[in-house]
Design a protein around this motif. Structure first.
Motif, PDB file in Angstrom:
ATOM      1  N   ASP A 286       0.831  -1.199   0.000  1.00  0.00           N
ATOM      2  CA  ASP A 286       0.000   0.000   0.000  1.00  0.00           C
ATOM      3  C   ASP A 286       0.867   1.251   0.000  1.00  0.00           C
ATOM      4  N   SER A 287       0.223   2.415  -0.121  1.00  0.00           N
ATOM      5  CA  SER A 287       0.959   3.680  -0.241  1.00  0.00           C
ATOM      6  C   SER A 287       1.581   4.122   1.074  1.00  0.00           C
ATOM      7  N   LEU A 288       1.275   3.406   2.160  1.00  0.00           N
ATOM      8  CA  LEU A 288       1.901   3.701   3.454  1.00  0.00           C
ATOM      9  C   LEU A 288       3.171   2.873   3.664  1.00  0.00           C
ATOM     10  N   GLY A 289       3.482   2.013   2.681  1.00  0.00           N
ATOM     11  CA  GLY A 289       4.681   1.192   2.768  1.00  0.00           C
ATOM     12  C   GLY A 289       4.482  -0.155   3.427  1.00  0.00           C
ATOM     13  N   ASN A 290       3.232  -0.553   3.647  1.00  0.00           N
ATOM     14  CA  ASN A 290       2.938  -1.860   4.257  1.00  0.00           C
ATOM     15  C   ASN A 290       2.823  -2.934   3.183  1.00  0.00           C
ATOM     16  N   PHE A 291       3.313  -4.135   3.510  1.00  0.00           N
ATOM     17  CA  PHE A 291       3.256  -5.254   2.568  1.00  0.00           C
ATOM     18  C   PHE A 291       2.411  -6.388   3.144  1.00  0.00           C
ATOM     19  N   SER A 292       1.721  -7.087   2.251  1.00  0.00           N
ATOM     20  CA  SER A 292       1.017  -8.304   2.636  1.00  0.00           C
ATOM     21  C   SER A 292       2.000  -9.458   2.733  1.00  0.00           C
TER      22      SER A 292
ATOM     23  N   ILE B 227       2.297  -5.746  -6.216  1.00  0.00           N
ATOM     24  CA  ILE B 227       1.098  -5.161  -6.802  1.00  0.00           C
ATOM     25  C   ILE B 227       0.506  -4.140  -5.830  1.00  0.00           C
ATOM     26  N   PRO B 228       0.152  -2.937  -6.297  1.00  0.00           N
ATOM     27  CA  PRO B 228      -0.472  -1.966  -5.391  1.00  0.00           C
ATOM     28  C   PRO B 228      -1.847  -2.452  -4.933  1.00  0.00           C
ATOM     29  N   ALA B 229      -2.182  -2.173  -3.691  1.00  0.00           N
ATOM     30  CA  ALA B 229      -3.411  -2.697  -3.098  1.00  0.00           C
ATOM     31  C   ALA B 229      -4.651  -2.275  -3.875  1.00  0.00           C
ATOM     32  N   GLU B 230      -4.629  -1.067  -4.444  1.00  0.00           N
ATOM     33  CA  GLU B 230      -5.800  -0.571  -5.176  1.00  0.00           C
ATOM     34  C   GLU B 230      -6.140  -1.422  -6.392  1.00  0.00           C
TER      35      GLU B 230
ATOM     36  N   LYS C  40      -3.723 -15.144   5.285  1.00  0.00           N
ATOM     37  CA  LYS C  40      -3.153 -14.553   4.076  1.00  0.00           C
ATOM     38  C   LYS C  40      -4.099 -13.493   3.499  1.00  0.00           C
ATOM     39  N   VAL C  41      -5.379 -13.840   3.414  1.00  0.00           N
ATOM     40  CA  VAL C  41      -6.376 -12.913   2.875  1.00  0.00           C
ATOM     41  C   VAL C  41      -6.443 -11.654   3.740  1.00  0.00           C
ATOM     42  N   ALA C  42      -6.426 -11.830   5.065  1.00  0.00           N
ATOM     43  CA  ALA C  42      -6.484 -10.685   5.971  1.00  0.00           C
ATOM     44  C   ALA C  42      -5.295  -9.753   5.783  1.00  0.00           C
ATOM     45  N   SER C  43      -4.121 -10.308   5.470  1.00  0.00           N
ATOM     46  CA  SER C  43      -2.926  -9.477   5.296  1.00  0.00           C
ATOM     47  C   SER C  43      -3.052  -8.549   4.097  1.00  0.00           C
ATOM     48  N   VAL C  44      -3.921  -8.891   3.147  1.00  0.00           N
ATOM     49  CA  VAL C  44      -4.176  -8.016   1.996  1.00  0.00           C
ATOM     50  C   VAL C  44      -5.296  -7.038   2.315  1.00  0.00           C
ATOM     51  N   ARG C  45      -6.362  -7.527   2.899  1.00  0.00           N
ATOM     52  CA  ARG C  45      -7.528  -6.669   3.154  1.00  0.00           C
ATOM     53  C   ARG C  45      -7.223  -5.537   4.128  1.00  0.00           C
ATOM     54  N   ARG C  46      -6.281  -5.725   5.030  1.00  0.00           N
ATOM     55  CA  ARG C  46      -6.011  -4.665   6.017  1.00  0.00           C
ATOM     56  C   ARG C  46      -5.117  -3.563   5.445  1.00  0.00           C
ATOM     57  N   LEU C  47      -4.626  -3.720   4.226  1.00  0.00           N
ATOM     58  CA  LEU C  47      -3.795  -2.685   3.627  1.00  0.00           C
ATOM     59  C   LEU C  47      -4.628  -1.456   3.271  1.00  0.00           C
ATOM     60  N   HIS C  48      -3.973  -0.307   3.292  1.00  0.00           N
ATOM     61  CA  HIS C  48      -4.619   0.961   2.949  1.00  0.00           C
ATOM     62  C   HIS C  48      -4.800   1.055   1.434  1.00  0.00           C
ATOM     63  N   ARG C  49      -5.958   1.551   1.009  1.00  0.00           N
ATOM     64  CA  ARG C  49      -6.204   1.764  -0.423  1.00  0.00           C
ATOM     65  C   ARG C  49      -6.709   3.183  -0.654  1.00  0.00           C
TER      66      ARG C  49
END
Length: 240
Positions: free
Chosen positions: A63-69, A94-97, A120-129
Motif C-alpha cells: 500500500d501507499s503507506l509502505g505496508n506489505f502483505s 502489486i499496489p493494493a488498489e 493470508k487474505v487478511a494481510s491483503v484486506r487490512r492494507l490501505h487503499r
C-alpha cells in the motif's frame, strides 16, 4: 448439423485442470516445488479464461503507506487501469488498489490450510487503499467506494470426508471480518462460496468443479465493478 457439444467443452476444461493437478501430486515430491507447480496450474487457468482486464500472478501486495502483505499464491488484479506493477529480483509487487481477489493454493485442504488462507487474505484486506475523484467531460465523479477484495483457497484434494462437509464449514465459519473466505475450489470434489447477503456458505459437489468455480468467480468479479482510481502521488512520496 454441428458436432460441437458445449457440455463436452466445459467438461474438457475441468478435466484439463484436474489432470494437471493430479500430475503435479504424483510426479513432484519436493514440497516447495509441488506447491509452486500447483499455483502455476491455477494461475495459468485464470490467465487463460478470465477477461483480459484481469491478470493473475503470485505476488506481494503493497500500500501507499509502505505496508506489505504476506506472499499470496494467486492474486487477481487489474491490468486495464493499474498504472504500475513492480517486479524485483523475480518477485511481483502489486499496489493494493489494483487487487480484485486473492487465493491460497495448495494440494490438499484441511483445517490448517483454511486458517492459513484466512490469515493470508487478511494481510491483503487490512492494507490501505486510495481512491481519487475521476475527471470526465462534464466535471468530476466523486471517489469510488473501495470494492470488496475476494478471498479464497484452491486445492486438488481434501483431507475431510466428505470433502465439503461439516468440518470444512466449521473451519470456514471460524474466519470472520478480514479473515473470511468468499469462494474456493477442491478440484476433485466441488466448490464453495459465501453468500454476501446472508453470510452463509454453500457447498456444491460436482464432476466439473474447476469449471463451476471459474464461472462463479467470473460472476462475482462482474459484480465487483472496477478498481478505484489510484493516487499515484501517495506512492511517489517514497521516492524522496
Amino acid at each position: 448439423m454441428s458436432n460441437w457439444s458445449l457440455s463436452q467443452l466445459l467438461a474438457s476444461l475441468h478435466e484439463d485442470i484436474q489432470q494437471r493437478l493430479a500430475t503435479v501430486r504424483k510426479t513432484i515430491h519436493h514440497p516447495g516445488s509441488k506447491g509452486d507447480a500447483s499455483e502455476n496450474v491455477w494461475i495459468a487457468m485464470l490467465d487463460l479464461y478470465l477477461p483480459k482486464r484481469y491478470q493473475t500472478a503470485k505476488a506481494h501486495v503493497v500500500d501507499s503507506l509502505g505496508n506489505f502483505s504476506q506472499q499470496i499464491d494467486v492474486v487477481v488484479f487489474d491490468r486495464q487501469y493499474s498504472p504500475f506493477i513492480f517486479t524485483y529480483e523475480g518477485q511481483t509487487i502489486i499496489p493494493a488498489e489494483s487487487v480484485y481477489a486473492v487465493f491460497e493454493a495448495k494440494q490438499t485442504a484441511d483445517a490448517g490450510l483454511v486458517s492459513y488462507a484466512q490469515d493470508k487474505v487478511a494481510s491483503v484486506r487490512r492494507l490501505h487503499r486510495t481512491s481519487l475523484p475521476i475527471p470526465h467531460a462534464g466535471g468530476v465523479y466523486p471517489p469510488k467506494p473501495l470494492i470488496p477484495i475476494l478471498g479464497g483457497m484452491l486445492t486438488f484434494e481434501s483431507d475431510w470426508n466428505p470433502a465439503l462437509g461439516a468440518p470444512f464449514a466449521s473451519a470456514l465459519n471460524a474466519g470472520t471480518g478480514e479473515r473470511q473466505l468468499d469462494i474456493g475450489c477442491v478440484a476433485s470434489h466441488g466448490h464453495f462460496f459465501r453468500d454476501p447477503e446472508s453470510g452463509s456458505y454453500s457447498f456444491e459437489s460436482e464432476n466439473k468443479a474447476a469449471t463451476a468455480f471459474l464461472f462463479k468467480l467470473i460472476s462475482r468479479l462482474q459484480f465487483s465493478g472496477t478498481v478505484p482510481m489510484i493516487d499515484i502521488e501517495a506512492y511517489a512520496k517514497w521516492l524522496v
